[in-house]
Design a protein around this motif. Structure first.
Motif, PDB file in Angstrom:
ATOM      1  N   SER A 143     -57.243 -32.561 -30.955  1.00 16.80           N
ATOM      2  CA  SER A 143     -57.428 -31.290 -31.666  1.00 16.80           C
ATOM      3  C   SER A 143     -57.593 -31.508 -33.159  1.00 16.80           C
ATOM      4  N   ILE A 144     -56.765 -32.367 -33.728  1.00 15.28           N
ATOM      5  CA  ILE A 144     -56.832 -32.634 -35.163  1.00 15.28           C
ATOM      6  C   ILE A 144     -58.160 -33.276 -35.541  1.00 15.28           C
ATOM      7  N   THR A 145     -58.601 -34.234 -34.728  1.00 15.10           N
ATOM      8  CA  THR A 145     -59.855 -34.931 -35.013  1.00 15.10           C
ATOM      9  C   THR A 145     -61.046 -33.980 -34.932  1.00 15.10           C
ATOM     10  N   GLU A 146     -61.017 -33.088 -33.928  1.00 20.61           N
ATOM     11  CA  GLU A 146     -62.155 -32.196 -33.709  1.00 20.61           C
ATOM     12  C   GLU A 146     -62.208 -31.052 -34.711  1.00 20.61           C
ATOM     13  N   THR A 147     -61.055 -30.517 -35.096  1.00 20.67           N
ATOM     14  CA  THR A 147     -61.054 -29.314 -35.927  1.00 20.67           C
ATOM     15  C   THR A 147     -60.940 -29.599 -37.420  1.00 20.67           C
ATOM     16  N   LEU A 148     -60.211 -30.650 -37.793  1.00 22.42           N
ATOM     17  CA  LEU A 148     -59.957 -30.896 -39.210  1.00 22.42           C
ATOM     18  C   LEU A 148     -60.510 -32.219 -39.722  1.00 22.42           C
ATOM     19  N   GLN A 149     -60.898 -33.102 -38.800  1.00 20.69           N
ATOM     20  CA  GLN A 149     -61.358 -34.440 -39.188  1.00 20.69           C
ATOM     21  C   GLN A 149     -60.310 -35.186 -40.028  1.00 20.69           C
ATOM     22  N   ILE A 150     -59.037 -34.903 -39.747  1.00 21.26           N
ATOM     23  CA  ILE A 150     -57.951 -35.640 -40.394  1.00 21.26           C
ATOM     24  C   ILE A 150     -57.592 -36.831 -39.513  1.00 21.26           C
ATOM     25  N   PRO A 151     -57.558 -38.043 -40.054  1.00 20.03           N
ATOM     26  CA  PRO A 151     -57.183 -39.191 -39.222  1.00 20.03           C
ATOM     27  C   PRO A 151     -55.732 -39.086 -38.751  1.00 20.03           C
ATOM     28  N   PHE A 152     -55.486 -39.442 -37.495  1.00 17.27           N
ATOM     29  CA  PHE A 152     -54.149 -39.463 -36.891  1.00 17.27           C
ATOM     30  C   PHE A 152     -53.853 -40.918 -36.567  1.00 17.27           C
ATOM     31  N   ILE A 153     -52.846 -41.477 -37.224  1.00 12.59           N
ATOM     32  CA  ILE A 153     -52.572 -42.910 -37.118  1.00 12.59           C
ATOM     33  C   ILE A 153     -51.213 -43.104 -36.461  1.00 12.59           C
ATOM     34  N   LEU A 154     -51.198 -43.867 -35.394  1.00 14.36           N
ATOM     35  CA  LEU A 154     -49.971 -44.093 -34.629  1.00 14.36           C
ATOM     36  C   LEU A 154     -49.432 -45.487 -34.907  1.00 14.36           C
ATOM     37  N   PHE A 155     -48.155 -45.560 -35.254  1.00 14.50           N
ATOM     38  CA  PHE A 155     -47.486 -46.831 -35.478  1.00 14.50           C
ATOM     39  C   PHE A 155     -46.405 -47.034 -34.418  1.00 14.50           C
ATOM     40  N   GLN A 156     -46.082 -48.279 -34.165  1.00 12.93           N
ATOM     41  CA  GLN A 156     -44.958 -48.628 -33.297  1.00 12.93           C
ATOM     42  C   GLN A 156     -44.062 -49.600 -34.042  1.00 12.93           C
ATOM     43  N   GLY A 157     -42.785 -49.380 -33.953  1.00 15.16           N
ATOM     44  CA  GLY A 157     -41.838 -50.236 -34.651  1.00 15.16           C
ATOM     45  C   GLY A 157     -40.852 -49.413 -35.442  1.00 15.16           C
ATOM     46  N   LYS A 158     -40.345 -49.974 -36.506  1.00 15.13           N
ATOM     47  CA  LYS A 158     -39.374 -49.284 -37.357  1.00 15.13           C
ATOM     48  C   LYS A 158     -40.119 -48.507 -38.431  1.00 15.13           C
ATOM     49  N   ALA A 159     -39.915 -47.190 -38.451  1.00 17.57           N
ATOM     50  CA  ALA A 159     -40.621 -46.351 -39.426  1.00 17.57           C
ATOM     51  C   ALA A 159     -40.285 -46.739 -40.852  1.00 17.57           C
ATOM     52  N   GLU A 160     -39.083 -47.267 -41.077  1.00 14.80           N
ATOM     53  CA  GLU A 160     -38.724 -47.658 -42.439  1.00 14.80           C
ATOM     54  C   GLU A 160     -39.558 -48.854 -42.919  1.00 14.80           C
ATOM     55  N   ASP A 161     -40.271 -49.502 -41.976  1.00 14.39           N
ATOM     56  CA  ASP A 161     -41.214 -50.571 -42.329  1.00 14.39           C
ATOM     57  C   ASP A 161     -42.663 -50.082 -42.259  1.00 14.39           C
ATOM     58  N   THR A 162     -43.018 -49.429 -41.161  1.00 15.37           N
ATOM     59  CA  THR A 162     -44.421 -49.061 -40.945  1.00 15.37           C
ATOM     60  C   THR A 162     -44.918 -48.023 -41.952  1.00 15.37           C
ATOM     61  N   ILE A 163     -44.092 -47.034 -42.261  1.00 10.28           N
ATOM     62  CA  ILE A 163     -44.535 -45.967 -43.166  1.00 10.28           C
ATOM     63  C   ILE A 163     -44.718 -46.480 -44.598  1.00 10.28           C
ATOM     64  N   PRO A 164     -43.737 -47.197 -45.185  1.00 12.60           N
ATOM     65  CA  PRO A 164     -43.962 -47.742 -46.534  1.00 12.60           C
ATOM     66  C   PRO A 164     -45.159 -48.694 -46.599  1.00 12.60           C
ATOM     67  N   ASN A 165     -45.340 -49.503 -45.534  1.00  9.62           N
ATOM     68  CA  ASN A 165     -46.478 -50.429 -45.512  1.00  9.62           C
ATOM     69  C   ASN A 165     -47.794 -49.655 -45.550  1.00  9.62           C
ATOM     70  N   PHE A 166     -47.871 -48.568 -44.790  1.00  8.27           N
ATOM     71  CA  PHE A 166     -49.099 -47.779 -44.767  1.00  8.27           C
ATOM     72  C   PHE A 166     -49.329 -47.076 -46.099  1.00  8.27           C
ATOM     73  N   LEU A 167     -48.264 -46.602 -46.719  1.00  7.94           N
ATOM     74  CA  LEU A 167     -48.399 -45.951 -48.027  1.00  7.94           C
ATOM     75  C   LEU A 167     -48.955 -46.930 -49.060  1.00  7.94           C
ATOM     76  N   ARG A 168     -48.506 -48.180 -48.999  1.00 10.47           N
ATOM     77  CA  ARG A 168     -49.032 -49.199 -49.913  1.00 10.47           C
ATOM     78  C   ARG A 168     -50.493 -49.508 -49.604  1.00 10.47           C
ATOM     79  N   GLU A 169     -50.786 -49.611 -48.322  1.00  8.20           N
ATOM     80  CA  GLU A 169     -52.144 -49.955 -47.893  1.00  8.20           C
ATOM     81  C   GLU A 169     -53.172 -48.934 -48.380  1.00  8.20           C
ATOM     82  N   CYS A 170     -52.825 -47.654 -48.280  1.00  8.77           N
ATOM     83  CA  CYS A 170     -53.800 -46.614 -48.633  1.00  8.77           C
ATOM     84  C   CYS A 170     -53.629 -46.099 -50.057  1.00  8.77           C
ATOM     85  N   GLY A 171     -52.623 -46.588 -50.773  1.00 14.20           N
ATOM     86  CA  GLY A 171     -52.408 -46.157 -52.150  1.00 14.20           C
ATOM     87  C   GLY A 171     -51.969 -44.713 -52.270  1.00 14.20           C
TER      88      GLY A 171
END
Length: 488
Positions: A90-118
């Motif tokens: 639904s998100i992809t079709e209506t808003l074209q907002i990327p939906f990114i799924l991570f697996q693991g510890k959010a305290e690692d995956t989320i900060p890493n992604f924030l750094r990656e995308c600035g």
């Protein structure tokens, strides 16, 4: 940051201030979705898109899949992932907002992604559970100083920190505070705008089928349920569907029949959707208000449960760090339970015996099996079920531990503030008062088989659950060999 316009300032709080200078370029906005898994009527998503558009930057949604979060099995994770797969589409079709799924510890995956995308702003939805709050504290420490973090209460109608600034004693003490604030917060949602800027990073392919197969395999001991279809569309159908919607067809019987375990259709059936955030409690309340003239008593009773009782549970878990422990009980309850901890019990059962419904009480066994087969137990029976665990264990802390373990393992809406408060109310007297003192229970409210028999047809309920067992066996016989292996 741009000024807030689309949501009330009280609906979000700043977890981390940024130190961005005026000449620094604004980075993307990331919405870390966790508790509110929906596209429509989502204040956190509205806020994230609004902030991105004001800064003319792109926005993305990140979701972190914890491995069997707090003991969740195939039943809970399968339901969640199937809903998220629909949400992704639904998100992809209506808003074209990327939906990114991570697996693991959010305290690692989320900060890493924030750094990656600035990213310059992280928006996240609110949960009062300790595991999530500790995770957010770690994220605040790990991200750079230029990142701002906003937490939006998209789950409650009146944000938990606005409704009260302290631990409330009971529904009576919080009801007036919430009702006073409802005119300000129980409002319709603004239209969710499309992002002004497209996301530059490559979209990441999500193998939904592989993920679902994996959780079914890992959590096979508690298989999925078939009576409750996941997703936003299904949630709205349960609320307002023409054939069997709660507000359109079943509301009129809610007040009279909701405490009768033999009339499950009198209940709303919304709990799984509210728990996973696949529908907004605020939308449910707005829709209920519009039909109040038809069934005023039923609507008032429904809104009491939907708003006051749910938000009281969040208040308890937010302000009481020991929400799943005897330490979280009021002083009078701790004292009375400890004073009677050494009282003689007529029966003592192990956790395994409880789990397998091997007690001498056929009514209790039926309640346990209803939960095992259906992923839900009628609310009235859940009170009786938990109180009997207190009566049949060596000490109250053990009783509480067993009740939470079973609730979280088998209930489709386990690991929820309402579930913790339900166990704490039954066993530790939370949000209740002291009653006549008696063995084992002390001053904790007492329930027994005879009382249930006066309330409803006990034999009929036991027979009803036996019928569920036959249906389950028939369904199991129809499974493919691979599915049988997963469900065994």
């Amino acid at each position: 940051m741009a000024s807030i316009a689309s949501i009330q300032s009280g609906r979000f709080r700043v977890l981390k201030e940024g130190s961005r200078t005026s000449d620094q370029a604004m980075g993307p906005v990331v919405y870390w979705m966790f508790r509110d898994q929906r596209l429509k009527d989502n204040w956190a998503l509205i806020h994230a898109v609004d902030q991105a558009n004001k800064a003319n930057v792109p926005v993305a949604i990140a979701f972190n899949l914890f491995d069997q979060f707090l003991g969740a099995k195939a039943r809970q994770l399968g339901f969640m992932l199937r809903g998220l797969r629909q949400l992704h589409r639904s998100i992809t079709e209506t808003l074209q907002i990327p939906f990114i799924l991570f697996q693991g510890k959010a305290e690692d995956t989320i900060p890493n992604f924030l750094r990656e995308c600035g990213a310059s702003l992280l928006v996240t939805d609110f949960s009062p559970l300790q595991e999530i709050r500790r995770c957010k504290e770690q994220i605040c420490k790990k991200v750079t100083d230029s990142v701002v973090i906003h937490e939006v209460d998209a789950h409650n109608i009146v944000p938990v920190w606005v409704a009260s600034d302290k631990l409330e004693y009971s529904a009576k003490t919080i009801r007036g505070k919430i009702n006073k604030l409802l005119p300000e917060y129980l409002i319709d949602f603004p239209t969710l705008q499309s992002p002004n800027r497209e996301w530059a990073l490559k979209d990441r392919v999500i193998d939904w089928d592989g993920l679902i197969d994996d959780v079914l395999r890992k959590g096979a001991e508690v298989p999925e349920i078939e009576w409750c279809e996941p997703g936003e569309d299904a949630a709205r159908e349960v609320l307002m569907g023409g054939k069997n919607g709660f507000l359109t067809k079943r509301l009129k019987n809610y007040s009279a029949d909701r405490n009768n375990p033999l009339k499950p259709k009198a209940l709303s059936g919304l709990s799984p959707y509210l728990h996973f955030g696949q529908i907004s409690a605020q939308r449910c309340a707005l829709k209920a208000q519009r039909v109040r003239k038809l069934c005023p008593q039923a609507v008032d009773t429904f809104l009491e449960e939907l708003i006051v009782r749910r938000e009281l549970a969040d208040n308890f878990c937010f302000y009481q760090p020991h929400y799943d422990s005897l330490k979280g009980a009021w002083g009078w309850a701790q004292t009375t339970l400890l004073n009677h901890a050494s009282d003689k019990r007529e029966q003592i059962y192990t956790r395994e015996q409880f789990e397998k419904a091997q007690t001498a009480d056929p009514l209790w066994n039926a309640a346990q099996l209803e939960m095992v087969y259906c992923g839900k137990m009628h609310g009235f029976m859940r009170m009786y079920w938990a109180k009997k665990i207190l009566e049949w264990t060596r000490e109250p802390e053990e009783a509480l531990s067993i009740s939470i373990y079973l609730n979280d393992k088998y209930e489709i809406d386990g690991r929820d503030p309402s579930g913790y408060v339900g166990c704490m109310w039954s066993i530790c007297g939370v949000h209740d008062q002291g009653w006549k003192e008696r063995p084992v229970f002390g001053k904790i409210r007492y329930m027994n088989y005879a009382g249930c028999k006066r309330k409803f047809d006990v034999d009929g309920y036991i027979a009803y659950v036996k019928g569920l067992k036959k249906v389950k066996r028939k369904a199991d016989d129809m499974l493919s060999p691979k599915a049988k292996e997963l469900h065994s």
